[in-house]
Scaffold this motif. Structure first.
Motif, PDB file in Angstrom:
ATOM      1  N   LYS A  95       0.838  -1.269  -0.079  1.00 57.74           N
ATOM      2  CA  LYS A  95       0.220  -0.131   0.031  1.00 57.74           C
ATOM      3  C   LYS A  95       0.596   1.138   0.044  1.00 57.74           C
ATOM      4  CE  LYS A  95      -4.694   1.127   1.571  1.00 57.74           C
ATOM      5  NZ  LYS A  95      -5.560   1.076   2.599  1.00 57.74           N
ATOM      6  N   LYS A  96       1.994   1.185   0.702  1.00 54.97           N
ATOM      7  CA  LYS A  96       2.879   2.313   0.695  1.00 54.97           C
ATOM      8  C   LYS A  96       3.489   2.454  -0.593  1.00 54.97           C
ATOM      9  CE  LYS A  96       4.711   1.820   5.537  1.00 54.97           C
ATOM     10  NZ  LYS A  96       5.498   1.249   6.269  1.00 54.97           N
ATOM     11  N   GLU A 144       1.009   4.115  -2.779  1.00 53.27           N
ATOM     12  CA  GLU A 144       0.626   5.681  -2.247  1.00 53.27           C
ATOM     13  C   GLU A 144       2.049   6.367  -3.073  1.00 53.27           C
ATOM     14  OE1 GLU A 144      -0.331   6.678   1.609  1.00 53.27           O
ATOM     15  OE2 GLU A 144       0.435   8.526   1.300  1.00 53.27           O
ATOM     16  N   ASP A 196     -14.510   2.027  -0.597  1.00 50.82           N
ATOM     17  CA  ASP A 196     -13.295   2.490  -0.338  1.00 50.82           C
ATOM     18  C   ASP A 196     -12.109   1.676  -0.748  1.00 50.82           C
ATOM     19  OD1 ASP A 196     -14.006   3.916   3.085  1.00 50.82           O
ATOM     20  OD2 ASP A 196     -13.775   4.789   1.097  1.00 50.82           O
ATOM     21  N   ASP A 197     -12.630   0.390  -1.303  1.00 51.74           N
ATOM     22  CA  ASP A 197     -11.513  -0.529  -1.824  1.00 51.74           C
ATOM     23  C   ASP A 197     -12.232  -1.506  -2.692  1.00 51.74           C
ATOM     24  OD1 ASP A 197      -9.849  -3.343   0.529  1.00 51.74           O
ATOM     25  OD2 ASP A 197      -9.370  -2.282  -1.506  1.00 51.74           O
ATOM     26  N   ASP A 236      -8.239   2.270  -3.461  1.00 53.12           N
ATOM     27  CA  ASP A 236      -8.002   2.191  -1.773  1.00 53.12           C
ATOM     28  C   ASP A 236      -7.096   3.531  -1.480  1.00 53.12           C
ATOM     29  OD1 ASP A 236      -5.708  -0.605  -1.712  1.00 53.12           O
ATOM     30  OD2 ASP A 236      -5.791   1.349  -2.775  1.00 53.12           O
ATOM     31  N   VAL A 237      -5.992   3.775  -2.290  1.00 50.22           N
ATOM     32  CA  VAL A 237      -4.998   4.914  -1.950  1.00 50.22           C
ATOM     33  C   VAL A 237      -5.859   6.131  -2.535  1.00 50.22           C
ATOM     34  CG1 VAL A 237      -2.953   5.681  -2.318  1.00 50.22           C
ATOM     35  CG2 VAL A 237      -3.161   3.436  -1.987  1.00 50.22           C
ATOM     36  N   ARG A 292      -8.654   6.894  -2.265  1.00 53.24           N
ATOM     37  CA  ARG A 292      -9.757   7.522  -1.083  1.00 53.24           C
ATOM     38  C   ARG A 292      -8.864   7.952   0.140  1.00 53.24           C
ATOM     39  NH1 ARG A 292     -14.351   8.567  -3.430  1.00 53.24           N
ATOM     40  NH2 ARG A 292     -15.775   6.685  -4.042  1.00 53.24           N
ATOM     41  N   GLU A 293      -7.693   7.329   0.428  1.00 48.06           N
ATOM     42  CA  GLU A 293      -6.914   8.020   1.493  1.00 48.06           C
ATOM     43  C   GLU A 293      -6.580   9.246   1.326  1.00 48.06           C
ATOM     44  OE1 GLU A 293      -6.649   6.062   4.625  1.00 48.06           O
ATOM     45  OE2 GLU A 293      -4.959   7.399   4.225  1.00 48.06           O
ATOM     46  N   ARG A 313      -9.071  11.342   1.665  1.00 40.90           N
ATOM     47  CA  ARG A 313      -9.432  11.814   2.822  1.00 40.90           C
ATOM     48  C   ARG A 313      -8.355  12.892   3.596  1.00 40.90           C
ATOM     49  NH1 ARG A 313     -11.753   6.924   3.581  1.00 40.90           N
ATOM     50  NH2 ARG A 313     -10.006   5.811   3.780  1.00 40.90           N
ATOM     51  N   GLN A 314      -7.197  12.694   3.260  1.00 42.17           N
ATOM     52  CA  GLN A 314      -6.287  13.538   3.432  1.00 42.17           C
ATOM     53  C   GLN A 314      -6.133  14.935   3.030  1.00 42.17           C
ATOM     54  OE1 GLN A 314      -2.292  11.871   3.180  1.00 42.17           O
ATOM     55  NE2 GLN A 314      -3.027   9.738   3.915  1.00 42.17           N
TER      56      GLN A 314
END
Lengths: 419, 62, 346
Positions: free
Chosen positions: B40-41, B44, C261-262, C291-292, C294-295, C298-299
């Motif tokens: 996941k990192k 990102e 979200d995923d 997923d990312v 959405r992260e 959110r951020q």
């Protein structure tokens, strides 16, 4: 390094009792030649046929075509590494019987030499005489051994015949001389290199397949060769053919043309690279990169001509190598085709690479989708009676089937035009 | 638009601007060989690169 | 010789972009560049009708326009259909290409047009039509129409058209065979010498031309931007409801990720056949990174993630088709108010 060819023209060819050349007529001592070839115990028997230029004949199942050539004793060995001990090829004197070939037959699916009819004008072998050698390997041999036995029979026959000219004065002399990359750069005279694939790893080379000085090229990376080595038996056509013939290494259209331009003072032929199309992405990247860097740094070339063997993947390798060269400031010209890749015969399907810098392209046509009527023949020479029967009453022949029409060595005169 | 792909030459050839290197053809914004957290990192990281590219002039990306 | 000519709103003199919605109309005789066309086709020729339509109307109603135009051409008993020249105008070029192709195919009369290389109409129709290379400059109108007229006359006379460089049309990409005197080796050496010495040379094959894609300006404030995810990796909902083909896909789909979200493996499948799909099957976020994203939403890194992702398959997809898919997707996302796209490719 200088290679001198003593050219003995052959205008008549026949089988007979004793091998000798009288004037320009070659008699092939059948029994003697047979005896020499059957020293290879892998062969059960070997048959010979003579096919003359202009005959209404067809030769089918062609495995390779080889020009009879023999080294002047002391100047090296015939087809070194393959049928003779290793020795540097391309220097001293080589005797050539010009006007004929040894056409060695193999499996019935091999190519066809059309001696007459619509294809004859475009088949480079219709105007030559042929000693057709039909080796019969023992049936229990694994296929790769049979192929090697056939290839060697052809090479041995070619050397044997040319030896009949040793000691005879040549009608003509040709000289090929290049000082290689160490020659000083001359203003206005581009230094040109030739990069040729000698095999494609889409096909796994047999353990005894003899391509480069008898080596099967497996595991090799690109090497630098002097142009004369190609002309003097160092490189042979692979088992799969791939639109490459030993005859056209010996008489390499691109190398002889570059030499012609060099003799006129227009270019400096600084050297050549023998490379292999890759078997996977890593292999491709490695070989393409090394071929390019040898061309730039070992040969110090200003320009390069590139050719491939076979089909699609080798085409991509060639394109990529050219792109790398362009990035290094070396101007390239490449030869692509035939457009076999899809029956719709459109350009999009022909271009598996697209680098804007690789913009000097010679485009061969032909392939499986271009056909001409087959000749009406009186005689077919083929590996077996069944094969001959099948080849007798052909309606048409595709360019891909006629020996020498589709040529990855530059002999081709069938072009693709884009409309 | 920013494109994430593992076959950069093709993207460049057809003229895409703002192209970011993906992590392999079979998993451009993934890494099946990494533990899920690490994967996941990585996802990102790649996406942030793409988002940064969107905020820069196109030629800033080689 | 009766000719029907098609023009857009601009060349017919109705107006510029503001008139792009003009519905189709028929006018008697030649209009605008049609007069030049008529003149260059010779005394026997007469442009009896000019069909005019606004570019936006044409783009949005192409099927109906085509049917309408075919009827008009039939009525006029035309011997020849000419459209444009369109130069760089994309909507005009695409409509023109469609009309010419339909006339040629369904009415069996010659159809000729002219466009610049960059015009999407060239890419889409070059294989089907003779499209004169008009260049982008409208001031070269006379040259373009002149070439169109020459080509048309040859087609009408049933004469050989000749190679692209001679007749001035965009290469159609069709391969023809020719026996020549020079070997490939001779041509190679000549070509490399010319290239090495800076002289002119003509390649026997020109690679597909990929015109420059103008880069949109950077996103000023990502934290207020709506970002959409697009993929050509062929991730589609289980069952592939839009039947997107794995190979040379003709269509694309927009799939809701509202409140998601995923992406879960059981909800999706892969239609693209050209890569080992098991990793993306295990976790579709590896191709469509919901997923990312959405992260990051959110951020506050991105303002909003568009509530749909767009998917198609890029495998073995002809360039012209891919261009069409791209244009359609871009149009839809613009309508949805999307500011930026992340395209994830296999």
């Amino acid at each position: 390094m200088r290679l001198t060819l003593f050219v003995h023209p052959i205008t008549d060819l026949r089988l007979g009792g004793e091998t000798r050349i009288e004037g320009t007529a070659l008699t092939v001592g059948e029994e003697e030649l047979r005896g020499a070839l059957l020293q290879d115990s892998r062969l059960e028997s070997v048959a010979f046929e003579v096919v003359r230029a202009g005959e209404h004949a067809r030769i089918g199942g062609v495995f390779d075509v080889i020009e009879p050539r023999a080294k002047q004793p002391g100047d090296g060995y015939d087809f070194p590494g393959a049928i003779s001990p290793m020795a540097l090829a391309g220097r001293g004197t080589t005797h050539v019987l010009r006007g004929m070939t040894v056409a060695v037959l193999g499996e019935p699916s091999g190519s066809v030499i059309e001696m007459s009819g619509p294809w004859a004008e475009w088949c480079p072998f219709s105007a030559l005489h042929h000693l057709v050698v039909i080796p019969n390997p023992r049936p229990e041999l694994p296929r790769h051994m049979a192929l090697n036995a056939r290839k060697q029979a052809g090479l041995r026959a070619a050397a044997y015949l040319a030896r009949a000219s040793l000691g005879l004065p040549p009608a003509d002399t040709e000289m090929y001389e290049s000082d290689g990359p160490s020659q000083p750069r001359v203003e206005g005279v581009p230094r040109v290199a030739y990069i040729a694939q000698v095999h494609s790893r889409q096909f796994v080379a047999e353990v005894d397949e003899q391509i480069l000085y008898g080596h099967n090229t497996t595991g090799m990376v690109p090497v630098v060769l002097h142009p004369n080595e190609w002309l003097d038996g160092a490189v042979l056509a692979p088992n799969a053919g791939l639109n490459v013939l030993t005859y056209h290494y010996q008489n390499h259209p691109i190398l002889t043309e570059l030499y012609r331009w060099q003799n006129e003072g227009k270019v400096a032929l600084v050297g050549t690279i023998a490379t292999m199309a890759g078997g996977d992405n890593f292999d491709r990247d490695l070989n393409c990169t090394l071929a390019a860097e040898l061309t730039k740094w070992a040969l110090d070339a200003d320009a390069a001509i590139l050719t491939k063997t076979g089909g699609g993947a080798p085409h991509a390798d060639m394109g990529y190598t050219a792109k790398l060269l362009e990035d290094m400031g070396v101007k390239t010209a490449v030869m692509v085709g035939p457009p076999n890749l899809s029956p719709e015969r459109t350009v999009e399907s022909s271009t598996l690479f697209n680098y804007p810098e690789v913009d000097a392209i010679v485009f061969n046509s032909g392939g499986a989708y271009f056909e001409l009527p087959a000749a009406k023949v009186e005689r077919v020479v083929a590996p077996s009676p069944e094969a001959a029967e099948a080849l007798f009453n052909l309606e048409k022949l595709a360019a891909s089937r006629v020996t020498g029409v589709t040529s990855q060595q530059g002999a081709q005169r069938l072009r693709a035009l884009v409309y | 638009m920013a494109q994430i792909t593992s076959v950069m030459p093709v993207a460049k050839m057809v003229g895409a601007n703002r192209v970011i290197q993906g992590n392999g053809i079979v998993s451009p914004v993934g890494a099946p060989d990494l533990p899920p957290e690490e994967e996941k990192k990585l996802r990102e990281r790649i996406l942030r690169q793409a988002l940064e590219a969107l905020q820069r002039e196109a030629d800033a990306n080689a | 010789m009766r000719v029907v000519h098609y023009l857009n709103q601009f060349f017919a003199g109705i107006g510029g972009e503001e008139a792009a919605g003009a519905p189709p109309e028929v006018r008697d005789g030649a209009q605008g560049p049609g007069r030049l066309l008529q003149q260059l086709l010779g005394p026997e020729a007469q442009v009896t009708r000019t069909l005019v339509c606004g570019d936006n109307y044409a783009a949005e109603n192409l099927e109906q326009l085509t049917a309408w135009a075919l009827d008009r051409v039939r009525e006029a008993e035309a011997d020849l259909f000419v459209a444009g020249p369109c130069f760089e105008a994309g909507r005009y070029g695409v409509a023109t290409g469609a009309l010419c192709a339909a006339v040629q195919q369904q009415l069996g009369i010659p159809a000729v047009t002219g466009m610049a290389e960059e015009n999407p109409g060239v890419d889409l129709y070059r294989k089907d039509l003779y499209i004169i290379d008009s260049g982008t400059n409208v001031t070269a109108m006379r040259e373009a129409v002149s070439r169109m007229a020459s080509l048309a006359l040859r087609l009408l006379a049933g004469e050989e058209v000749g190679p692209p460089s001679e007749a001035g049309y965009h290469p159609r990409g069709l391969i023809r065979d020719a026996f020549v005197e020079e070997t490939a080796a001779q041509r190679l050496v000549r070509m490399v010498y010319a290239k090495a010495t800076g002289a002119k040379y003509e390649s026997e094959l020109r690679g597909a031309v990929f015109p420059k894609v103008p880069a949109p300006p950077p996103v000023i404030d990502l934290s207020r931007a709506k970002v959409a995810i697009v993929t050509d990796g062929g991730v589609v909902p289980k069952g592939n409801p839009d039947r997107i083909q794995g190979n040379a896909a003709q269509n694309w789909g927009a799939y809701s990720i509202a409140g998601i979200d995923d992406l879960r493996a059981e909800d999706y499948e892969i239609t693209h056949g050209g890569y080992d799909k098991r990793y993306v099957e295990e976790d579709p976020d590896r191709m469509v990174p919901v997923d990312v994203m959405r992260e990051l939403e959110r951020q506050g890194v991105v303002g909003k993630v568009h509530d749909q992702f767009i998917s198609t398959s890029g495998l073995a997809n002809p360039i012209a088709n891919s261009r069409r898919l791209g244009r359609e997707i871009a149009k839809k996302l613009k309508e949805d108010g999307v500011d930026a796209v992340i395209l994830v490719s296999a």
